[in-house]
Design an enzyme around this catalytic site. Structure first.
Site, PDB file in Angstrom:
ATOM      1  N   THR A 196     -20.832 -38.794  82.238  1.00  0.00           N
ATOM      2  CA  THR A 196     -19.403 -39.547  81.967  1.00  0.00           C
ATOM      3  C   THR A 196     -18.609 -38.127  82.272  1.00  0.00           C
ATOM      4  O   THR A 196     -18.658 -37.447  83.435  1.00  0.00           O
ATOM      5  CB  THR A 196     -18.699 -38.821  80.860  1.00  0.00           C
ATOM      6  OG1 THR A 196     -20.112 -39.014  79.619  1.00  0.00           O
ATOM      7  CG2 THR A 196     -17.645 -38.906  79.941  1.00  0.00           C
ATOM      8  N   VAL A 244     -23.209 -46.885  71.485  1.00  0.00           N
ATOM      9  CA  VAL A 244     -21.479 -46.755  72.036  1.00  0.00           C
ATOM     10  C   VAL A 244     -21.762 -44.534  71.225  1.00  0.00           C
ATOM     11  O   VAL A 244     -22.288 -44.142  70.395  1.00  0.00           O
ATOM     12  CB  VAL A 244     -20.489 -47.054  70.972  1.00  0.00           C
ATOM     13  CG1 VAL A 244     -19.726 -45.960  71.859  1.00  0.00           C
ATOM     14  CG2 VAL A 244     -20.369 -48.463  71.302  1.00  0.00           C
ATOM     15  N   GLY A 245     -21.431 -43.778  72.359  1.00  0.00           N
ATOM     16  CA  GLY A 245     -21.296 -42.402  72.587  1.00  0.00           C
ATOM     17  C   GLY A 245     -20.137 -42.276  71.404  1.00  0.00           C
ATOM     18  O   GLY A 245     -19.158 -43.068  71.400  1.00  0.00           O
ATOM     19  N   THR A 282     -18.386 -34.074  77.319  1.00  0.00           N
ATOM     20  CA  THR A 282     -18.870 -34.481  77.742  1.00  0.00           C
ATOM     21  C   THR A 282     -20.970 -33.911  77.487  1.00  0.00           C
ATOM     22  O   THR A 282     -20.459 -33.535  77.590  1.00  0.00           O
ATOM     23  CB  THR A 282     -19.266 -34.610  79.896  1.00  0.00           C
ATOM     24  OG1 THR A 282     -20.495 -34.557  80.349  1.00  0.00           O
ATOM     25  CG2 THR A 282     -18.816 -33.116  80.061  1.00  0.00           C
ATOM     26  N   GLY A 283     -21.331 -35.038  76.303  1.00  0.00           N
ATOM     27  CA  GLY A 283     -22.721 -34.102  76.905  1.00  0.00           C
ATOM     28  C   GLY A 283     -23.114 -35.684  75.440  1.00  0.00           C
ATOM     29  O   GLY A 283     -22.794 -36.864  76.272  1.00  0.00           O
ATOM     30  N   GLY A 340     -23.815 -37.600  73.081  1.00  0.00           N
ATOM     31  CA  GLY A 340     -22.814 -38.049  72.320  1.00  0.00           C
ATOM     32  C   GLY A 340     -22.463 -38.532  70.871  1.00  0.00           C
ATOM     33  O   GLY A 340     -21.966 -38.028  70.133  1.00  0.00           O
TER      34      GLY A 340
END
Length: 354
Positions: free
Chosen positions: A208, A237-238, A258-259, A261
């Site tokens: 991301t 969906v994250g 970011t990672g 999700g």
């Protein structure tokens, strides 16, 4: 001295005193302008393996370009949300990041894009998920925030809204890059061989993008954009477009994550960081590391975040081999890093320029 003259002098003295008295409180209560700052990330999980020297140069150049784009907005006195969207738009247009142009492919060979923005000053937010033709999803998320009564839109409906509000749509082929396509082929091959989870490592290495900013008025904003995970299915969906999970901002704090999700969603990670700052009095570093370096790994996830406070202090915690990251202050000098062993100058360091 005659009466008329005495009266005139008294009136003049009273007027002078009134002006001084009126001016004094304003001088005493007016705080100095906040020093603007912008912090960005291009995803956690970066590894040197498979990255050429040119890849590294391109990534650093794109990060610096994003920082300068956001800084121009702050230097012009624009609000934090302008800096956030300007920076993320640059990262979405750069094919080396998993957002916009460089988005990874789903199991079905498509690109599904998610994004969110949040303006901390008024707790306004906008979010989109599962769009296929939006060139810059972060701009559509902002349009949802500013031009609708809703917070989140998905799929075809979000794209219809984009068309109605002149947000640029492109042919889905715009998002196809050979590198991402080959990553999907490898993931499908691993899956067919019974290695259903092997592709997660590949997916996490290209994450991301996001930005958080503090403007001269002391207002905060956050934004995040992503292409999700390689080989994802079923409209997964994250955390990026979920307010409070991957993106959050209020008057005290702004966070972009970011990672992996699923773990950020369960931890409500972005909001949790801000809550620790607001209610427990923790610094951005304490709050960020508590969630990113302890809570999420303990649950089985990994990743990183950028955290910015209303006083201009920030932190960039991550628990992976690296994270594309950077910041820029009032002097307009960008600072970027990729790997864990990269030294990123902090405000006040001589090498930071102020």
């Amino acid at each position: 001295m005659n009466y008329a003259l005495r009266h005139a002098c008294l009136v003049a003295l009273m007027a002078s005193a009134a002006v001084a008295q009126a001016a004094e409180p304003a001088t005493a209560t007016t705080a100095p302008a906040t020093q603007p700052v912008l912090v960005i990330h291009g995803g956690a999980g970066v590894v040197r393996a498979g990255m050429s020297a040119q890849d590294e140069r391109d990534a650093r150049a794109a990060l610096e370009q994003a920082l300068r784009a956001g800084h121009r907005q702050l230097a012009a006195g624009k609000p934090a949300i302008d800096a956030v969207t300007a920076a993320i738009t640059v990262l979405e247009d750069a094919p080396m990041f998993n957002a916009g142009r460089g988005a990874v492919f789903t199991h079905d060979g498509k690109n599904e894009l998610d994004a969110a923005v949040m303006d901390g000053a008024g707790l306004r937010a906008g979010s989109v998920a599962g769009v296929h033709r939006v060139k810059n999803p972060i701009l559509l998320a902002r349009a949802v925030m500013e031009k609708s009564k809703h917070v989140m839109m998905v799929g075809d409906g979000a794209e219809a809204f984009a068309k109605d509000h002149d947000v640029t749509l492109v042919d889905p082929s715009y998002f196809r890059t050979e590198k991402r396509w080959q990553q999907l082929q490898q993931a499908l091959k691993e899956e067919a061989a019974g290695q259903a989870h092997a592709n997660l490592e590949t997916a996490k290495h290209f994450g991301t993008v996001g930005a958080v900013a503090l403007d001269a008025q002391g207002h905060l904003a956050a934004g995040t954009s992503t292409g999700g995970m390689t080989n994802k299915r079923y409209g997964r969906v994250g955390d990026a477009p979920i307010i409070g999970a991957g993106t959050y901002a209020n008057a005290r704090c702004a966070v972009s994550g970011t990672g992996w999700g699923e773990f950020y969603i369960r931890a409500v990670a972005a909001h949790e960081i801000c809550a620790r700052m607001q209610y427990a009095g923790q610094s951005p570093r304490e709050a960020g590391e508590g969630v990113i370096n302890r809570d999420i790994p303990k649950a089985g996830g990994d990743g990183g975040a950028i955290v910015l406070g209303a006083d201009g202090r920030f932190a960039l915690p991550f628990n992976t081999e690296g994270m594309y990251r950077g910041w820029i202050g009032a002097d307009g000098k960008p600072h970027v890093a990729l790997f864990k062993d990269d030294v990123l100058a902090e405000p006040g360091d001589p090498k930071a320029g102020g």
